[in-house]
Design an enzyme around this catalytic site. Structure first.
Site, PDB file in Angstrom:
ATOM      1  N   LYS A 178     -18.877-101.478  51.810  1.00 17.48           N
ATOM      2  CA  LYS A 178     -18.822-102.560  50.825  1.00 17.48           C
ATOM      3  C   LYS A 178     -19.379-103.813  51.489  1.00 17.48           C
ATOM      4  CE  LYS A 178     -16.218-105.906  49.750  1.00 17.48           C
ATOM      5  NZ  LYS A 178     -17.243-106.877  49.298  1.00 17.48           N
ATOM      6  N   GLU A 181     -20.032-109.489  48.638  1.00 15.80           N
ATOM      7  CA  GLU A 181     -20.507-109.540  47.249  1.00 15.80           C
ATOM      8  C   GLU A 181     -21.592-110.592  47.058  1.00 15.80           C
ATOM      9  OE1 GLU A 181     -17.584-109.985  48.536  1.00 15.80           O
ATOM     10  OE2 GLU A 181     -16.294-111.368  47.439  1.00 15.80           O
ATOM     11  N   GLY A 231     -15.134-109.968  59.264  1.00 14.68           N
ATOM     12  CA  GLY A 231     -14.917-111.061  58.320  1.00 14.68           C
ATOM     13  C   GLY A 231     -13.869-112.013  58.851  1.00 14.68           C
ATOM     14  N   GLY A 232     -13.242-112.731  57.941  1.00 10.84           N
ATOM     15  CA  GLY A 232     -12.309-113.780  58.337  1.00 10.84           C
ATOM     16  C   GLY A 232     -10.927-113.241  58.696  1.00 10.84           C
ATOM     17  N   ILE A 233     -10.175-114.075  59.382  1.00 13.54           N
ATOM     18  CA  ILE A 233      -8.873-113.671  59.912  1.00 13.54           C
ATOM     19  C   ILE A 233      -7.850-113.418  58.794  1.00 13.54           C
ATOM     20  CG2 ILE A 233      -7.999-116.041  60.231  1.00 13.54           C
ATOM     21  CD1 ILE A 233      -7.014-115.163  62.977  1.00 13.54           C
ATOM     22  N   THR A 235      -8.432-112.329  55.712  1.00 13.57           N
ATOM     23  CA  THR A 235      -8.720-111.013  55.131  1.00 13.57           C
ATOM     24  C   THR A 235      -8.342-109.909  56.111  1.00 13.57           C
ATOM     25  OG1 THR A 235     -10.653-112.086  54.150  1.00 13.57           O
ATOM     26  CG2 THR A 235     -10.493-109.719  53.891  1.00 13.57           C
ATOM     27  N   GLY A 236      -8.637-110.133  57.386  1.00 11.50           N
ATOM     28  CA  GLY A 236      -8.314-109.121  58.405  1.00 11.50           C
ATOM     29  C   GLY A 236      -6.831-108.781  58.402  1.00 11.50           C
ATOM     30  N   GLU A 253     -13.331-107.115  63.447  1.00  8.02           N
ATOM     31  CA  GLU A 253     -14.139-108.162  64.095  1.00  8.02           C
ATOM     32  C   GLU A 253     -13.912-109.428  63.292  1.00  8.02           C
ATOM     33  OE1 GLU A 253     -15.897-107.886  66.815  1.00  8.02           O
ATOM     34  OE2 GLU A 253     -15.845-105.720  67.047  1.00  8.02           O
ATOM     35  N   CYS A 287     -20.052-116.091  63.972  1.00  7.22           N
ATOM     36  CA  CYS A 287     -18.682-115.934  64.485  1.00  7.22           C
ATOM     37  C   CYS A 287     -18.572-116.398  65.924  1.00  7.22           C
ATOM     38  CB  CYS A 287     -18.248-114.478  64.360  1.00  7.22           C
ATOM     39  SG  CYS A 287     -19.400-113.341  65.135  1.00  7.22           S
ATOM     40  N   GLU A 388     -11.696-122.411  62.247  1.00  6.35           N
ATOM     41  CA  GLU A 388     -13.111-122.075  62.151  1.00  6.35           C
ATOM     42  C   GLU A 388     -13.729-122.717  60.890  1.00  6.35           C
ATOM     43  OE1 GLU A 388     -13.843-117.979  61.222  1.00  6.35           O
ATOM     44  OE2 GLU A 388     -15.421-117.835  62.719  1.00  6.35           O
TER      45      GLU A 388
HETATM   46  P1  NAD Z   1     -14.313-112.724  54.368  1.00  7.64           P
HETATM   47  O1  NAD Z   1     -13.136-112.257  55.152  1.00  7.64           O
HETATM   48  O2  NAD Z   1     -14.086-113.660  53.262  1.00  7.64           O
HETATM   49  O3  NAD Z   1     -15.067-111.485  53.711  1.00  7.64           O
HETATM   50  C1  NAD Z   1     -15.545-110.418  54.491  1.00  7.64           C
HETATM   51  C2  NAD Z   1     -15.591-109.167  53.638  1.00  7.64           C
HETATM   52  O4  NAD Z   1     -14.259-108.811  53.286  1.00  7.64           O
HETATM   53  C3  NAD Z   1     -16.356-109.338  52.324  1.00  7.64           C
HETATM   54  O5  NAD Z   1     -17.096-108.183  52.072  1.00  7.64           O
HETATM   55  C4  NAD Z   1     -15.241-109.502  51.312  1.00  7.64           C
HETATM   56  O6  NAD Z   1     -15.591-109.100  50.018  1.00  7.64           O
HETATM   57  C5  NAD Z   1     -14.182-108.575  51.894  1.00  7.64           C
HETATM   58  N1  NAD Z   1     -12.818-108.839  51.427  1.00  7.64           N
HETATM   59  C6  NAD Z   1     -12.314-109.978  50.909  1.00  7.64           C
HETATM   60  N2  NAD Z   1     -11.008-109.796  50.567  1.00  7.64           N
HETATM   61  C7  NAD Z   1     -10.687-108.522  50.892  1.00  7.64           C
HETATM   62  C8  NAD Z   1      -9.493-107.756  50.808  1.00  7.64           C
HETATM   63  N3  NAD Z   1      -8.360-108.245  50.304  1.00  7.64           N
HETATM   64  N4  NAD Z   1      -9.513-106.487  51.268  1.00  7.64           N
HETATM   65  C9  NAD Z   1     -10.638-105.960  51.796  1.00  7.64           C
HETATM   66  N5  NAD Z   1     -11.808-106.638  51.890  1.00  7.64           N
HETATM   67  C10 NAD Z   1     -11.838-107.913  51.461  1.00  7.64           C
HETATM   68  O7  NAD Z   1     -15.356-113.280  55.433  1.00  7.64           O
HETATM   69  P2  NAD Z   1     -16.764-113.948  55.137  1.00  7.64           P
HETATM   70  O8  NAD Z   1     -16.492-115.319  54.617  1.00  7.64           O
HETATM   71  O9  NAD Z   1     -17.614-113.019  54.365  1.00  7.64           O
HETATM   72  O10 NAD Z   1     -17.380-114.018  56.612  1.00  7.64           O
HETATM   73  C11 NAD Z   1     -17.125-115.053  57.482  1.00  7.64           C
HETATM   74  C12 NAD Z   1     -16.098-114.630  58.525  1.00  7.64           C
HETATM   75  O11 NAD Z   1     -16.558-113.457  59.199  1.00  7.64           O
HETATM   76  C13 NAD Z   1     -15.904-115.664  59.587  1.00  7.64           C
HETATM   77  O12 NAD Z   1     -14.534-115.830  59.841  1.00  7.64           O
HETATM   78  C14 NAD Z   1     -16.607-115.062  60.798  1.00  7.64           C
HETATM   79  O13 NAD Z   1     -16.136-115.511  62.043  1.00  7.64           O
HETATM   80  C15 NAD Z   1     -16.370-113.614  60.606  1.00  7.64           C
HETATM   81  N6  NAD Z   1     -17.349-112.817  61.363  1.00  7.64           N
HETATM   82  C16 NAD Z   1     -16.955-112.210  62.513  1.00  7.64           C
HETATM   83  C17 NAD Z   1     -17.873-111.489  63.273  1.00  7.64           C
HETATM   84  C18 NAD Z   1     -17.475-110.813  64.562  1.00  7.64           C
HETATM   85  O14 NAD Z   1     -18.293-110.066  65.097  1.00  7.64           O
HETATM   86  N7  NAD Z   1     -16.290-111.034  65.091  1.00  7.64           N
HETATM   87  C19 NAD Z   1     -19.195-111.392  62.835  1.00  7.64           C
HETATM   88  C20 NAD Z   1     -19.566-112.032  61.647  1.00  7.64           C
HETATM   89  C21 NAD Z   1     -18.631-112.745  60.918  1.00  7.64           C
END
Ligand code: NAD
Length: 492
Positions: A178, A181, A231-233, A235-236, A253, A287, A388
């Site tokens: 996925k 979006e 993605g972000g912390i 969501t993680g 990550e 990131c 961040e």
């Molecule tokens: P985000 O967490 O908002 O979204 C990331 C993904 O998660 C998207 O595809 C989103 O649709 C999905 N998502 C959102 N809610 C979800 C849920 N409840 N369950 C499952 N999936 C869900 O992050 P973003 O704004 O797209 O990206 C920016 C973040 O990513 C920053 O915090 C950045 O530091 C991090 N990032 C980390 C690395 C790394 O290697 N550590 C690399 C790139 C980006």
């Protein structure tokens, strides 16, 4: 450019529209024009894709296909990415606003990732280990984990996808991806290339749409064995909770708030150049961006002045303009978030040395642009130093001793990456040993390559991507013990 993209989900080897007929417009962050309209899937498509991946893993041949053959297909994907590099780079820049030169570099890196994993695909034949019993064989083998859910962010859409797709495929897993979006275009194109390369139906599946529907379904489904998320912390943490449903394997990550320590004995011009590159590349939406500069007191004022002089001359503009050094931020929401962090910095007492607002250039008013911003007089308790912002915002803190510099560098919930600039190699090594982060660069910033593991300490994540460790995330380890001369135990 003629874009022959199927704007659809890819499930079980077929391009399909959304059941609900809902769609989402994909916006160019440079001018807010609609560049594509894609179907908006939800739990229904996610479940279909998971079922296809499950069947391909449990009943298909992919998991038992010789690793040399899987490697050959992954090598073919690398070749196709190289063949279509210009189209992919164009799409990535259109979708993210980053310069096309940068996107071309991304595509080279992405092909390199597929090639790296294709090359090491058949190098792991397991291991014979010592057995405590005569006439027996004890061996350790690595097998695919099963069905993988892969969720990617918008900042490096295809690069982050490649770090997940290539190792999952060569190890014999099946998957549902996925993409973010808001930036799905290059991922859609790459699924076409994977189809062309001969990846069997059901092995790779793509579902387009939101995180709280599709991402949540992938994270909680009992038919998914592993989630790899970038993605972000916030969501993680949600994914970690949802993944407890069936105790999935997790690779996370997450974000970073990365320190960059500049000692007075560093090569001044090199450190200025790398500090700027480390944070303002892709408008700080990285990131591992070096957003926390930690500068030795004796050079602090000169260093800040050199940064300010340079950022005030940055050329902001379209990613397709040759002169552009920095493009727009990804979206209106993200721009508002960055503005909120800058406001917090001012309110909490940091001094604005550059930027701190949107540019006034009439040419840039349609895009989500923000001026490169420098804060001085920063302390670690400030929100803008701790959280961040994920934009073109750098904070500068001062130090007078090495111990203080290291302490400041570690004063964060994150631990993704950091840098040290000094010409004293012993001091550099001392700092690197004490910095609590997954990558430490010495006289360098933001360099990554396929052979080196990538990931975070502390709340920057769990597990590693890239390198051999990135491959191991996608394998289960099995111990097989065979007694060649079995004897009865006669206990019972
Ligand atoms: P985000 O967490 O908002 O979204 C990331 C993904 O998660 C998207 O595809 C989103 O649709 C999905 N998502 C959102 N809610 C979800 C849920 N409840 N369950 C499952 N999936 C869900 O992050 P973003 O704004 O797209 O990206 C920016 C973040 O990513 C920053 O915090 C950045 O530091 C991090 N990032 C980390 C690395 C790394 O290697 N550590 C690399 C790139 C980006």
């Amino acid at each position: 450019m003629d874009l022959k993209l199927q704007m659809q989900h890819y499930i079980n080897g077929k391009w399909v529209g959304a059941d609900s007929e809902k769609t989402r417009d994909i916006i160019n962050p440079y001018n807010q024009e609609v560049i594509a309209t894609v179907p908006e899937g939800d739990e229904t498509e996610a479940k279909e894709a998971i079922a296809a991946a499950r069947a391909a893993f449990d009943q298909g041949d992919w998991a038992t296909t010789p690793s040399t053959e899987r490697g050959a297909i992954v090598r073919k994907i690398a070749e196709l990415i190289e063949r279509d590099k210009e189209e992919l780079a164009y799409l990535e820049s259109l979708d993210t606003g980053k310069t096309v030169e940068e996107s071309r570099g991304d595509m080279d890196d992405i092909a390199g990732v597929f090639r790296y994993y294709a090359e090491i695909a058949d190098k792991d034949g397991g291991e014979i280990i010592p057995s405590p019993i005569p006439n027996s064989v004890s061996r350790v083998v690595h097998e695919p984990v099963g069905v993988c859910g892969q969720i990617t962010p918008w900042n490096y859409p295809l690069l982050q996808a490649s770090w997940k797709l290539a190792p999952a495929l060569v190890t014999g897993n099946t998957l549902v991806m996925k993409p973010s979006e808001i930036t799905p275009l290059t991922t859609i194109k790459t699924f076409q290339l994977m189809e062309e390369a001969g990846v069997p139906a059901g092995v790779v599946n793509l579902v387009l749409g939101a995180g709280d529907t599709i991402g949540a379904e992938l994270s909680s489904s009992e038919d998914v064995d592993l989630i790899s998320f970038t993605g972000g912390i916030v969501t993680g943490k949600k994914i970690m909770q949802a993944a407890s449903s069936n105790v999935k394997k997790l690779a996370l990550e997450l974000g970073g708030k990365n320190p960059n320590i500049i000692f007075a004995d560093a090569d001044f011009e090199l450190a200025v150049d790398q500090a700027l590159n480390g944070v303002f590349f892709h408008a700080g939406q990285i990131c591992s961006a070096g957003t926390r500069l930690i500068v030795e007191e004796s050079i602090h004022d000169d260093f800040v002045q050199a940064l300010v002089d340079r950022v005030n001359n940055f050329k902001l503009g379209s990613g397709f303009d040759e002169d552009t050094q920095m493009g727009p931020l990804i979206s209106a929401e993200h721009l508002a978030k960055v503005e909120k962090y800058v406001e917090a910095g001012i309110k909490e007492g940091a001094t604005l040395a550059a930027g701190g607002k949107r540019p006034e250039d009439p040419e840039l008013q349609k895009g989500f642009f923000y001026l490169p911003t420098i804060f001085t007089d920063c302390t670690t308790d400030m929100t803008v130093v701790q959280e961040e912002a994920f934009g073109p915002v750098i904070t500068v803190e001062k130090f007078s001793t090495e111990e203080e510099a290291v302490k400041l560098s570690n004063d964060s919930i994150y631990g993704l990456a950091g840098g040290v600039f000094t010409n004293d190699i012993v001091k550099a090594e001392r700092c690197a040993a004490k910095m609590r982060m997954g990558t430490v660069w010495i006289n360098e910033f933001n360099l990554y390559f396929p052979h080196a593991p990538w990931g975070g300490f502390k709340q920057s994540g769990i597990g590693r991507e890239l390198g051999k460790l990135g491959l191991e995330e996608y394998t289960e380890t099995k111990h097989i013990f065979q007694n060649l001369k079995p004897e009865q135990i006669n206990w019972f």
